[in-house]
Motif scaffolding. Structure first.
Motif: not given
Length: 213
Positions: A30-32, A112-114, A118-119, A135-138
């Motif tokens: 999640y964020n942070g 997955f994180a490329p 930090i989110i 939609s819903s890009s991170i």
């Protein structure tokens, strides 16, 4: 040219999103939250895709059995059944491809994180939410890409055509960061200079400071 320029810490922002539409089944970051490269960020519900894969595997087994039976009855590739054999071979190949495609889609149900980072923005995704590729890009801050950026006047552009050594002071940090300027560029409105910051420890997006020459 001034001996000091005020600026702020920036970084590359990576935007990732699911390649498939579906319902979120789990969220791991999640964020942070900090992430390492290839950490799982979120997953889609795999039940429908798994059912589709099971169906494709069953179809493949049927086509494969038909192929094996045919080749045993007609081992000579030069007989009159060569065209039928080619057709059955094509059907078998197509079945294999269908299985591979579903497996790829199953893999795409995990996000997955490329990069290490930090989110920055998780788009508020939660289990049960339906998402699409649009939609819903991170957004993830690439912590290996921190840089200090400051604005210069047009008259100072000749001074920054080539790299210049400098020391960056970030407010709230005790140690100076030594670096070199990159060539000046324009975003269409301002003339900007960047300095890559090799040490990311303690740095945060938006921190202010100054560059001293």
């Amino acid at each position: 040219m001034p001996e000091k320029f005020d600026g702020e810490v920036k970084a590359r922002i990576i935007e990732v999103r699911f390649a498939l539409s579906g319902k979120i089944s789990s969220v791991s970051k999640y964020n942070g939250d900090s992430v390492k490269k290839w950490d799982l960020v979120a997953s889609l519900d795999r039940k429908i895709l798994q059912t589709e894969l099971d169906q494709q595997l069953a179809d493949y087994e049927k086509v494969r059995a038909d192929w094996d039976g045919f080749t045993k009855k007609h081992p000579d590739p030069q007989d009159d059944n060569k065209y039928t054999k080619a057709e059955k071979q094509a059907t078998l190949n197509a079945s294999v491809k269908q299985v591979e495609l579903v497996k790829i889609r199953l893999d795409q149900s995990n996000l997955f994180a490329p990069v290490d980072g930090i989110i920055m923005d998780d788009s508020g995704i939660v289990p049960g939410l339906y998402v699409t590729p649009a939609s819903s890009s991170i957004k993830i801050i690439d912590t290996s890409s921190f840089y200090f950026e400051f604005e210069i006047d047009q008259k100072d552009i000749p001074e920054f055509v080539e790299s210049k050594k400098c020391k960056v002071n970030i407010e709230g940090m005790k140690e100076e960061i030594e670096g070199e300027t990159l060539p000046v560029f324009s975003d269409g409105k301002k003339f900007l200079v960047r300095i890559n910051l090799p040490k990311s420890e303690g740095l945060m997006l938006g921190m202010t400071g100054s560059c001293n020459f």
